[in-house]
Write an enzyme that holds these catalytic residues in place. Structure first.
Site, short mmCIF file in Angstrom:
data_model
loop_
_atom_site.label_atom_id
_atom_site.label_comp_id
_atom_site.label_asym_id
_atom_site.label_seq_id
_atom_site.Cartn_x
_atom_site.Cartn_y
_atom_site.Cartn_z
CG ASP A 1 -1.72 1.21 1.43
OD1 ASP A 1 -2.59 1.20 2.33
OD2 ASP A 1 -1.51 2.20 0.70
CG ASP B 1 -6.75 11.01 -6.37
OD1 ASP B 1 -7.47 11.55 -7.23
OD2 ASP B 1 -6.09 11.65 -5.52
N1 APR Z 1 -1.28 1.54 -3.08
C1 APR Z 1 -0.71 1.21 -4.27
N2 APR Z 1 -1.42 1.03 -5.41
C2 APR Z 1 -2.76 1.19 -5.32
C3 APR Z 1 -3.43 1.54 -4.12
C4 APR Z 1 -2.62 1.72 -2.97
N3 APR Z 1 -3.16 2.04 -1.78
N4 APR Z 1 -4.77 1.61 -4.39
C5 APR Z 1 -4.92 1.31 -5.69
N5 APR Z 1 -3.72 1.05 -6.26
C6 APR Z 1 -3.41 0.66 -7.63
C7 APR Z 1 -4.51 0.07 -8.45
O1 APR Z 1 -4.71 -1.31 -8.12
C8 APR Z 1 -3.93 0.25 -9.85
O2 APR Z 1 -3.06 -0.82 -10.17
O3 APR Z 1 -3.03 1.82 -8.34
C9 APR Z 1 -3.12 1.54 -9.73
C10 APR Z 1 -3.76 2.75 -10.41
O4 APR Z 1 -5.17 2.65 -10.28
P1 APR Z 1 -6.09 3.94 -9.97
O5 APR Z 1 -5.88 4.38 -8.59
O6 APR Z 1 -7.50 3.59 -10.41
O7 APR Z 1 -5.49 5.08 -10.94
P2 APR Z 1 -5.68 5.30 -12.51
O8 APR Z 1 -5.95 4.04 -13.25
O9 APR Z 1 -4.51 6.14 -12.89
O10 APR Z 1 -7.02 6.18 -12.59
C11 APR Z 1 -6.98 7.48 -12.06
O11 APR Z 1 -8.92 7.09 -10.77
O12 APR Z 1 -8.96 7.24 -8.50
C12 APR Z 1 -9.25 7.91 -9.65
O13 APR Z 1 -9.00 10.22 -9.06
C13 APR Z 1 -8.43 9.15 -9.79
O14 APR Z 1 -9.72 9.91 -11.63
C14 APR Z 1 -8.47 9.33 -11.28
C15 APR Z 1 -8.40 7.89 -11.79
#
Ligand code: APR
Length: 174
Positions: free
Chosen positions: A9, A33
């Site tokens: 995480d 995010d």
């Molecule tokens: N730590 C590490 N990786 C994480 C965590 C965490 N706590 N939570 C999620 N992930 C991973 C997901 O499993 C994925 O592999 O981060 C990667 C990116 O996924 P997203 O968070 O959905 O980001 P993204 O695909 O770039 O989409 C961005 O999603 O959350 C919204 O505000 C954000 O609109 C934006 C979009």
């Protein structure tokens, strides 16, 4: 510059800077995010709102990066970047690569020597995590090769699933 991939995480990472896969509004969302804003506390959103009131009135463009403090996070900085959204037809790998290189440029500018990245665009934004891994590792390696004195000593990809970890491990072996 050491490059590694671990499962975990990203909000718990004890590095100088963690990178947030944000959206252009910088006003939070789900996925990593949401996790980063929850862990950093409300001051992070206020710092992002301040950025929108000042240097980023129209938001953060895809492929760009900007730093804020990490507030309640172990990391001193959060570097926000916006990945390309495949669902919006943003399929150019150079725009994804730019998320990683721009974040490393910002890390250098704030003096962050250890940086953790999530798999930007591999979640909500719909990119295949294997392609993200190839693009991300390639971009970080190219960035390091282009900097005689990279201000960054460690890049750690922090992956939230075994599949993502496997994809990055494979990309690192290439
Ligand atoms: N730590 C590490 N990786 C994480 C965590 C965490 N706590 N939570 C999620 N992930 C991973 C997901 O499993 C994925 O592999 O981060 C990667 C990116 O996924 P997203 O968070 O959905 O980001 P993204 O695909 O770039 O989409 C961005 O999603 O959350 C919204 O505000 C954000 O609109 C934006 C979009």
């Amino acid at each position: 510059m050491r490059i590694e991939a671990v499962a975990g995480d990203i909000t718990t990472e004890h590095v100088d800077a963690i990178v947030n896969a944000a959206n252009s509004s910088l006003l939070g969302g789900g996925g990593v995010d949401g996790a980063i804003h929850a862990a950093a506390g409300p001051r992070l959103l206020e710092a992002c709102r301040q950025l929108r009131r000042t240097q980023l009135p129209t938001g953060l463009p895809v492929g760009h990066a900007v730093a804020t403090p990490g507030f309640d996070l172990p990391a001193r900085w959060v570097i926000h970047t916006v990945g390309p959204n495949r669902h919006a037809g943003q399929t150019d790998p150079m725009r994804l690569a730019s998320c990683f290189t721009a974040s490393l440029d910002v890390a250098t500018s704030v003096g962050a020597r250890t940086v953790a990245f999530p798999a930007v665009s591999a979640g909500v934004y719909g990119w295949d995590v294997r392609e993200v891994a190839r693009v991300a590792v390639g971009a970080v390696r190219d960035w390091a090769a282009g900097h005689d004195e990279p201000g960054v000593d460690l890049v750690r990809f922090v992956l939230f699933s075994e599949a993502a970890l496997g994809a990055f491990a494979e990309a690192l072996e290439a």
